[in-house]
Scaffold this motif. Structure first.
Motif, PDB file in Angstrom:
ATOM      1  N   PRO A 127      40.817  41.728  37.881  1.00 27.85           N
ATOM      2  CA  PRO A 127      39.708  40.843  38.242  1.00 27.85           C
ATOM      3  C   PRO A 127      38.408  41.577  38.579  1.00 27.85           C
ATOM      4  O   PRO A 127      37.352  40.958  38.586  1.00 27.85           O
ATOM      5  CB  PRO A 127      40.239  40.064  39.448  1.00 27.85           C
ATOM      6  CG  PRO A 127      41.330  40.909  40.002  1.00 27.85           C
ATOM      7  CD  PRO A 127      41.911  41.661  38.843  1.00 27.85           C
ATOM      8  N   GLN A 128      38.475  42.874  38.818  1.00 29.47           N
ATOM      9  CA  GLN A 128      37.252  43.634  39.068  1.00 29.47           C
ATOM     10  C   GLN A 128      36.497  43.918  37.780  1.00 29.47           C
ATOM     11  O   GLN A 128      35.320  44.242  37.813  1.00 29.47           O
ATOM     12  CB  GLN A 128      37.574  44.944  39.790  1.00 29.47           C
ATOM     13  CG  GLN A 128      38.118  44.728  41.184  1.00 29.47           C
ATOM     14  CD  GLN A 128      38.477  46.035  41.858  1.00 29.47           C
ATOM     15  OE1 GLN A 128      38.921  46.977  41.222  1.00 29.47           O
ATOM     16  NE2 GLN A 128      38.272  46.074  43.159  1.00 29.47           N
ATOM     17  N   GLU A 129      37.189  43.806  36.643  1.00 29.04           N
ATOM     18  CA  GLU A 129      36.561  44.114  35.365  1.00 29.04           C
ATOM     19  C   GLU A 129      36.361  42.906  34.464  1.00 29.04           C
ATOM     20  O   GLU A 129      35.393  42.847  33.716  1.00 29.04           O
ATOM     21  CB  GLU A 129      37.374  45.178  34.615  1.00 29.04           C
ATOM     22  CG  GLU A 129      37.376  46.525  35.296  1.00 29.04           C
ATOM     23  CD  GLU A 129      37.898  47.614  34.393  1.00 29.04           C
ATOM     24  OE1 GLU A 129      37.449  47.689  33.235  1.00 29.04           O
ATOM     25  OE2 GLU A 129      38.749  48.387  34.850  1.00 29.04           O
ATOM     26  N   HIS A 130      37.308  41.954  34.518  1.00 30.38           N
ATOM     27  CA  HIS A 130      37.273  40.842  33.565  1.00 30.38           C
ATOM     28  C   HIS A 130      37.603  39.514  34.237  1.00 30.38           C
ATOM     29  O   HIS A 130      38.408  39.460  35.163  1.00 30.38           O
ATOM     30  CB  HIS A 130      38.244  41.094  32.410  1.00 30.38           C
ATOM     31  CG  HIS A 130      37.961  42.369  31.682  1.00 30.38           C
ATOM     32  ND1 HIS A 130      36.880  42.507  30.842  1.00 30.38           N
ATOM     33  CD2 HIS A 130      38.571  43.571  31.696  1.00 30.38           C
ATOM     34  CE1 HIS A 130      36.859  43.741  30.366  1.00 30.38           C
ATOM     35  NE2 HIS A 130      37.872  44.412  30.871  1.00 30.38           N
ATOM     36  N   THR A 131      36.977  38.460  33.729  1.00 29.69           N
ATOM     37  CA  THR A 131      37.171  37.134  34.303  1.00 29.69           C
ATOM     38  C   THR A 131      37.979  36.195  33.413  1.00 29.69           C
ATOM     39  O   THR A 131      38.458  35.172  33.875  1.00 29.69           O
ATOM     40  CB  THR A 131      35.812  36.465  34.592  1.00 29.69           C
ATOM     41  OG1 THR A 131      35.067  36.393  33.370  1.00 29.69           O
ATOM     42  CG2 THR A 131      35.019  37.253  35.616  1.00 29.69           C
ATOM     43  N   GLU A 168      43.406  47.319  32.359  1.00 26.85           N
ATOM     44  CA  GLU A 168      42.612  46.122  32.079  1.00 26.85           C
ATOM     45  C   GLU A 168      43.434  44.892  31.725  1.00 26.85           C
ATOM     46  O   GLU A 168      42.974  43.767  31.926  1.00 26.85           O
ATOM     47  CB  GLU A 168      41.594  46.405  30.978  1.00 26.85           C
ATOM     48  CG  GLU A 168      40.549  47.427  31.406  1.00 26.85           C
ATOM     49  CD  GLU A 168      39.434  47.606  30.403  1.00 26.85           C
ATOM     50  OE1 GLU A 168      39.236  46.712  29.555  1.00 26.85           O
ATOM     51  OE2 GLU A 168      38.752  48.646  30.472  1.00 26.85           O
ATOM     52  N   GLN A 197      36.507  38.944  28.757  1.00 29.21           N
ATOM     53  CA  GLN A 197      35.150  38.636  29.227  1.00 29.21           C
ATOM     54  C   GLN A 197      34.864  39.489  30.458  1.00 29.21           C
ATOM     55  O   GLN A 197      35.590  39.436  31.443  1.00 29.21           O
ATOM     56  CB  GLN A 197      35.019  37.156  29.567  1.00 29.21           C
ATOM     57  CG  GLN A 197      33.608  36.788  29.959  1.00 29.21           C
ATOM     58  CD  GLN A 197      33.479  35.299  30.272  1.00 29.21           C
ATOM     59  OE1 GLN A 197      34.455  34.592  30.454  1.00 29.21           O
ATOM     60  NE2 GLN A 197      32.254  34.837  30.332  1.00 29.21           N
ATOM     61  N   ARG A 198      33.782  40.274  30.394  1.00 29.14           N
ATOM     62  CA  ARG A 198      33.408  41.145  31.508  1.00 29.14           C
ATOM     63  C   ARG A 198      32.944  40.323  32.702  1.00 29.14           C
ATOM     64  O   ARG A 198      32.423  39.232  32.543  1.00 29.14           O
ATOM     65  CB  ARG A 198      32.269  42.092  31.100  1.00 29.14           C
ATOM     66  CG  ARG A 198      32.713  43.064  30.071  1.00 29.14           C
ATOM     67  CD  ARG A 198      32.484  44.507  30.283  1.00 29.14           C
ATOM     68  NE  ARG A 198      31.993  44.979  31.534  1.00 29.14           N
ATOM     69  CZ  ARG A 198      32.587  45.951  32.225  1.00 29.14           C
ATOM     70  NH1 ARG A 198      33.706  46.472  31.794  1.00 29.14           N
ATOM     71  NH2 ARG A 198      32.052  46.408  33.317  1.00 29.14           N
ATOM     72  N   THR A 199      33.113  40.925  33.870  1.00 29.34           N
ATOM     73  CA  THR A 199      32.572  40.304  35.075  1.00 29.34           C
ATOM     74  C   THR A 199      31.054  40.307  34.982  1.00 29.34           C
ATOM     75  O   THR A 199      30.465  41.054  34.205  1.00 29.34           O
ATOM     76  CB  THR A 199      33.003  41.066  36.340  1.00 29.34           C
ATOM     77  OG1 THR A 199      32.508  42.400  36.243  1.00 29.34           O
ATOM     78  CG2 THR A 199      34.510  41.068  36.515  1.00 29.34           C
ATOM     79  N   GLN A 200      30.397  39.504  35.779  1.00 27.25           N
ATOM     80  CA  GLN A 200      28.931  39.406  35.727  1.00 27.25           C
ATOM     81  C   GLN A 200      28.238  40.644  36.274  1.00 27.25           C
ATOM     82  O   GLN A 200      27.042  40.787  36.130  1.00 27.25           O
ATOM     83  CB  GLN A 200      28.461  38.160  36.470  1.00 27.25           C
ATOM     84  CG  GLN A 200      28.879  36.868  35.780  1.00 27.25           C
ATOM     85  CD  GLN A 200      28.359  36.752  34.349  1.00 27.25           C
ATOM     86  OE1 GLN A 200      27.353  37.334  33.968  1.00 27.25           O
ATOM     87  NE2 GLN A 200      29.065  36.001  33.539  1.00 27.25           N
ATOM     88  N   GLY A 201      28.968  41.569  36.882  1.00 29.74           N
ATOM     89  CA  GLY A 201      28.346  42.779  37.409  1.00 29.74           C
ATOM     90  C   GLY A 201      28.062  43.830  36.354  1.00 29.74           C
ATOM     91  O   GLY A 201      27.851  44.987  36.658  1.00 29.74           O
ATOM     92  N   ASP A 202      28.012  43.427  35.094  1.00 32.07           N
ATOM     93  CA  ASP A 202      27.833  44.398  34.013  1.00 32.07           C
ATOM     94  C   ASP A 202      26.374  44.788  33.775  1.00 32.07           C
ATOM     95  O   ASP A 202      26.083  45.660  32.976  1.00 32.07           O
ATOM     96  CB  ASP A 202      28.447  43.883  32.709  1.00 32.07           C
ATOM     97  CG  ASP A 202      27.880  42.551  32.269  1.00 32.07           C
ATOM     98  OD1 ASP A 202      26.727  42.234  32.627  1.00 32.07           O
ATOM     99  OD2 ASP A 202      28.582  41.817  31.574  1.00 32.07           O
TER     100      ASP A 202
END
Length: 161
Positions: free
Chosen positions: A125-129, A68, A31-36
């Motif tokens: 954690p910078q890319e996925h939650t 990742e 799951q991508r971070t919300q900054g996508d």
């Protein structure tokens, strides 16, 4: 060499998509971070651009998997395979600023990584939650990007390989 963009080099419009799976057809989704820039929940396989133009596809795939997920593609029981599939698609408008002016298409090379069922996943954690394992059909249904879903639908051809 790529021209600078806000002090950083432009992204290379060549990327990898790596479907990570077990012998039983379970597929790992991230799951991508919300900054996508897309909002909502965005599930995907491992993806990422080449760091330099002459980086081999296989090297890019191994690097992105490590960055990742923390999975070493050379670990016992792991098998990275170039599925010899390529997707060419328009870059999402909200990400065009990352590429050189005039670049609007990306070429994506598809790989599969068979892993043991007990493999440990350590997210960046910078890319996925979050991550989750799903049966391949369900994983395809959960993917945001159509090219990712399509790649997962090719998995049965590689399960017996």
């Amino acid at each position: 060499m790529n021209a600078p963009c806000h002090g950083l080099p432009y992204k290379i419009p060549q990327s990898v998509l790596v479907v990570i799976y077990t012998a039983t057809g379970q597929v790992l989704l991230l799951q991508r971070t919300q900054g996508d820039g897309l909002g909502g929940v965005f599930w995907q396989s491992v993806t990422g651009s080449k760091e330099v133009q002459d980086e081999a596809w296989h090297q890019a795939a191994a690097r992105e998997v490590w960055e990742e997920t923390g999975i070493d593609v050379q670990a016992p029981g792991c098998q990275l395979q170039d599925w010899e599939l390529e997707n060419r698609y328009p870059i999402y408008p909200q990400w065009l600023h990352r590429y050189a002016p005039g670049v609007c298409m990306n070429t994506e090379r598809v790989f599969g990584l068979r892993v043991p069922s007990y493999v440990e996943v350590t997210l960046n954690p910078q890319e996925h939650t979050a991550f989750a394992w799903h049966a391949w059909r369900e994983a395809a249904d959960r993917c945001y990007a159509p090219s990712n879903a399509e790649a997962i639908l090719h998995l049965p051809a590689f399960l017996s390989a």
